[in-house]
Design a protein around this motif. Structure first.
Motif, PDB file in Angstrom:
ATOM      1  N   SER A 292      -6.212   4.626  18.365  1.00 35.07           N
ATOM      2  CA  SER A 292      -6.653   4.639  16.971  1.00 35.07           C
ATOM      3  C   SER A 292      -5.574   5.310  16.113  1.00 35.07           C
ATOM      4  CB  SER A 292      -7.983   5.374  16.817  1.00 35.07           C
ATOM      5  OG  SER A 292      -7.846   6.727  17.229  1.00 35.07           O
ATOM      6  N   VAL A 293      -5.519   4.939  14.832  1.00 35.76           N
ATOM      7  CA  VAL A 293      -4.472   5.442  13.941  1.00 35.76           C
ATOM      8  C   VAL A 293      -4.837   6.840  13.469  1.00 35.76           C
ATOM      9  CG1 VAL A 293      -3.206   5.036  11.808  1.00 35.76           C
ATOM     10  CG2 VAL A 293      -3.972   3.097  13.189  1.00 35.76           C
ATOM     11  N   ILE A 294      -3.938   7.814  13.723  1.00 42.34           N
ATOM     12  CA  ILE A 294      -4.192   9.200  13.311  1.00 42.34           C
ATOM     13  C   ILE A 294      -3.198   9.670  12.244  1.00 42.34           C
ATOM     14  CG2 ILE A 294      -5.304   9.864  15.459  1.00 42.34           C
ATOM     15  CD1 ILE A 294      -2.653  11.059  16.386  1.00 42.34           C
ATOM     16  N   ASP A 295      -2.164   8.865  11.975  1.00 46.04           N
ATOM     17  CA  ASP A 295      -1.208   9.204  10.915  1.00 46.04           C
ATOM     18  C   ASP A 295      -0.469   7.935  10.501  1.00 46.04           C
ATOM     19  OD1 ASP A 295       0.117  10.662   9.056  1.00 46.04           O
ATOM     20  OD2 ASP A 295       1.467  11.669  10.447  1.00 46.04           O
ATOM     21  N   GLN A 296       0.014   7.889   9.273  1.00 48.76           N
ATOM     22  CA  GLN A 296       0.716   6.703   8.781  1.00 48.76           C
ATOM     23  C   GLN A 296       1.821   7.099   7.819  1.00 48.76           C
ATOM     24  OE1 GLN A 296      -2.928   5.132   6.597  1.00 48.76           O
ATOM     25  NE2 GLN A 296      -1.330   4.701   5.071  1.00 48.76           N
ATOM     26  N   ASN A 297       2.872   6.291   7.814  1.00 53.20           N
ATOM     27  CA  ASN A 297       3.980   6.437   6.872  1.00 53.20           C
ATOM     28  C   ASN A 297       4.386   5.027   6.430  1.00 53.20           C
ATOM     29  OD1 ASN A 297       6.032   7.454   5.304  1.00 53.20           O
ATOM     30  ND2 ASN A 297       7.521   7.465   6.977  1.00 53.20           N
ATOM     31  N   PRO A 298       4.111   4.660   5.178  1.00 53.61           N
ATOM     32  CA  PRO A 298       3.783   5.487   4.014  1.00 53.61           C
ATOM     33  C   PRO A 298       2.339   5.976   4.010  1.00 53.61           C
ATOM     34  CG  PRO A 298       3.766   3.185   3.413  1.00 53.61           C
ATOM     35  CD  PRO A 298       4.293   3.244   4.815  1.00 53.61           C
ATOM     36  N   ALA A 299       2.096   6.944   3.129  1.00 49.45           N
ATOM     37  CA  ALA A 299       0.762   7.520   2.997  1.00 49.45           C
ATOM     38  C   ALA A 299      -0.169   6.526   2.305  1.00 49.45           C
ATOM     39  CB  ALA A 299       0.841   8.820   2.184  1.00 49.45           C
ATOM     40  N   PRO A 300      -1.469   6.697   2.453  1.00 48.02           N
ATOM     41  CA  PRO A 300      -2.425   5.817   1.763  1.00 48.02           C
ATOM     42  C   PRO A 300      -2.195   5.800   0.254  1.00 48.02           C
ATOM     43  CG  PRO A 300      -3.553   7.158   3.395  1.00 48.02           C
ATOM     44  CD  PRO A 300      -2.159   7.682   3.319  1.00 48.02           C
ATOM     45  N   LYS A 301      -2.252   4.593  -0.333  1.00 48.00           N
ATOM     46  CA  LYS A 301      -2.112   4.335  -1.766  1.00 48.00           C
ATOM     47  C   LYS A 301      -0.697   4.593  -2.295  1.00 48.00           C
ATOM     48  CE  LYS A 301      -6.954   5.018  -2.979  1.00 48.00           C
ATOM     49  NZ  LYS A 301      -7.921   5.648  -3.912  1.00 48.00           N
ATOM     50  N   ALA A 302       0.260   4.807  -1.398  1.00 45.52           N
ATOM     51  CA  ALA A 302       1.640   4.994  -1.848  1.00 45.52           C
ATOM     52  C   ALA A 302       2.224   3.647  -2.275  1.00 45.52           C
ATOM     53  CB  ALA A 302       2.486   5.588  -0.726  1.00 45.52           C
ATOM     54  N   ALA A 303       3.076   3.638  -3.315  1.00 44.44           N
ATOM     55  CA  ALA A 303       3.795   2.423  -3.720  1.00 44.44           C
ATOM     56  C   ALA A 303       4.923   2.197  -2.722  1.00 44.44           C
ATOM     57  CB  ALA A 303       4.333   2.580  -5.138  1.00 44.44           C
ATOM     58  N   TRP A 304       4.930   1.022  -2.108  1.00 44.61           N
ATOM     59  CA  TRP A 304       5.860   0.772  -1.002  1.00 44.61           C
ATOM     60  C   TRP A 304       6.429  -0.640  -1.086  1.00 44.61           C
ATOM     61  CZ3 TRP A 304       7.836   4.409   1.862  1.00 44.61           C
ATOM     62  CH2 TRP A 304       8.491   4.109   3.060  1.00 44.61           C
TER      63      TRP A 304
END
Length: 580
Positions: free
Chosen positions: A454-466
């Motif tokens: 399961s996903v415990i961290d992400q890059n980019p962050a949620p709602k970040a402009a990417w």
């Protein structure tokens, strides 16, 4: 194995065929949705000029967004096959509905007319003329929702080599007089064609028919239509007036905009009068005038506007010949005018900003097309030209316009939150793909109490402009790392304190039971299973028993009245706080 276009669109079945393309129902494997694919026929794919026009017009039409316009999703090439991907509409085209149900009622016709007119108005607002409005290009769903298709594509087809005439026969019944003359079509041409469609909806017949396309085209130029109420007396007079105005032979007598036509349709539906209706009925020169237009053009070669009955066949032959002669004269005149203009070479505009491009074109006696297209581009900086048409070093006539596409820079869109609710790796990838991100997705793993993968961290962050094509890193849970430990001794401790020791500190799954006890105060742990000191695996379930009283009471300790004896549990708590 079924055909897959562009490694993305899997063909399900063929659903149609026309003079220009074969139509398939397909599945978009990337976005998991059903689409329509139109694949150009072989005779078109070798015509490079046509392909260039086709792509340009399709890309232009893709900018349209309206509930009554079939959306264009993609234009591509697979081997030698050129294709266009469109919205899939579950329904039938309007021609099939006319064959089965016409004449339609006034209300049914107005409902469809308002939707189609709204689509045309939206396209005209974006300077896109359909040029081939006909029932075949209007799709209707089971609940009566109309969608117009093939916006902009007719322009590419009309410019193709004259040998490609597969769709001419089906379109000539809806051709405007100016199109029949070979004059540049405009918004009023679409309005005329729509008027013919409305005429057919209410009567089941087109106003002009004949044995050959040329004969039908001549009737658009010469013959007055039979008022639709003569064929269907149930047609409202004002609705008939709207149709007759829309199919006026002179463009200046027609509606000048689709917006004006839509307003009148709304008035009729609401039961409101149309201001111009009485004047239009009283002052209609087309009802009394002799046939002009083509008749006058053919007069020099001896064709009259009328003939005795025995000369009808001869007149028809002469009219057809005259039509060809006029068409040839127009082509020759246009060619002579074209050849008389000096030639110049198109400069290279790619990599330049628009003001610089305009100066370059001015030096070559060319102009920049004011309708500049913009596209996101990850390689070219914002405001710089990425494409041009015609290409650099192409020899063209002076005075022509050059189209350009300008970069909007890297497209940044909001990145989704894929850490919600211990989302699985597969669901996270689907969410990212559906949000149209195309960059590489990398994975890292970390020991965590969350479910494995399961996903415990992400890059980019949620709602970040990417950037749409930016790289993405997802950190996945490798699962908890459990050990074998000795069961902690929590007997005699308060249940809240014992719970923290067993769950938070030692990663045990706790089940709590209560029991009567005369020796342990209420809320104090009396025993555990397993017993203190026994081996237990982290992550496994243990049971903790808690006293619910009555328990021992301290003697002689109470309030000033000697009431309210204090429980041993309360004393233990006070002693711990004192010692701390």
């Amino acid at each position: 194995m079924s055909k897959i276009f562009g490694e993305r669109y899997e063909v399900i079945e063929q659903i149609g065929a026309g003079g220009m393309a074969i139509v398939f129902k397909a599945k978009d494997l990337l976005l998991n949705r059903v689409v329509t694919i139109k694949v150009l026929r072989e005779q078109f794919v070798t015509d490079e000029d046509f392909i260039r026009r086709f792509r340009r017009e399709a890309q232009s039409a893709a900018s349209l967004s309206h509930p009554n316009i079939v959306s264009i999703y993609d234009v591509g090439k697979d081997g030698d096959m050129e294709y266009i991907v469109m919205e899939y509409v579950e329904g039938r085209n309007l021609k099939e509905i006319i064959r089965e149900y016409a004449p339609l009622s006034n209300d049914q016709t107005i409902n469809l007319a308002r939707q189609i007119t709204g689509a045309i108005q939206n396209a005209h607002t974006h300077h896109i003329i359909h040029r081939d409005i006909k029932p075949h290009n209007i799709l209707v769903t089971a609940d009566g929702h109309a969608k117009v298709t093939d916006f902009g594509i007719a322009r590419a087809v009309s410019s193709a080599t004259v040998t490609h005439t597969g769709d001419i026969v089906g379109s000539v019944h809806y051709l405007s007089p100016e199109q029949a003359k070979g004059i540049q079509s405009n918004e009023q041409s679409d309005i005329y064609s729509l008027g013919i469609v409305l005429y057919e909806l209410l009567t089941g017949k087109v106003p002009y028919d004949g044995e050959t396309p040329i004969a039908i085209a001549l009737k658009h130029l010469q013959q007055e239509p039979v008022p639709p109420s003569k064929l269907n007396p149930r047609i409202g007079k004002e609705l008939e007036g709207v149709i007759m105005r829309a199919i006026s032979k002179a463009p200046e007598r027609r509606y000048q905009t689709a917006k004006d036509l839509l307003e009148d349709l709304n008035h009729i539906q609401a039961g409101q009068p149309i201001a111009w209706f009485d004047a239009f009925q009283a002052d209609d020169p087309e009802k009394t005038q002799t046939h002009k237009g083509m008749s006058e053009a053919l007069a020099p070669i001896g064709i009259k506007s009328s003939a005795p009955p025995r000369a009808v066949n001869k007149k028809r032959r002469l009219m057809i010949i005259g039509g060809f002669v006029l068409l040839l004269a127009l082509l020759v005149g246009g060619l002579w005018k074209y050849l008389a203009v000096e030639s110049t070479t198109v400069p290279n505009l790619v990599g330049k900003i628009v003001p610089v491009a305009e100066e370059y074109l001015k030096q070559r006696k060319l102009t920049l097309d004011p309708e500049i297209a913009y596209e996101f581009n990850s390689e070219v900086k914002e405001d710089y030209i990425i494409k041009q048409d015609p290409q650099a070093d192409t020899s063209i006539k002076a005075g022509r316009t050059v189209k350009v596409v300008v970069s909007k820079g890297i497209e940044l869109i909001e990145f989704p939150n894929v850490m919600v609710g211990q989302m699985s790796k597969e669901n996270a990838i689907n969410m990212i793909t559906n949000a149209e991100f195309t960059g590489e997705i990398k994975f890292a793993y970390k020991t965590d109490d969350a479910a494995k993968d399961s996903v415990i961290d992400q890059n980019p962050a949620p709602k970040a402009a990417w950037p749409k094509n930016g790289n993405i890193t997802l950190t996945l849970s490798a699962g908890p790392q459990w050990e074998t430990i000795n069961m902690p001794n929590v007997i005699g401790r308060l249940s809240s304190e014992a719970k923290m020791i067993l769950e938070d500190q030692n990663k045990l799954v706790l089940r709590i039971e209560t029991e009567l006890s005369d020796t342990s105060p209420e809320g104090v742990v009396t025993r555990t299973v397993p017993n203190p000191g026994e081996s237990v695996q982290q992550g496994s379930e243990v049971t903790m028993y808690v006293s619910r009283g009555p328990g021992p009471y301290a003697q002689g300790i109470g309030d000033q009245a000697g009431n309210n004896p204090v429980s041993v549990a309360r004393l233990l708590t006070n002693l711990r706080q004192y010692n701390d």
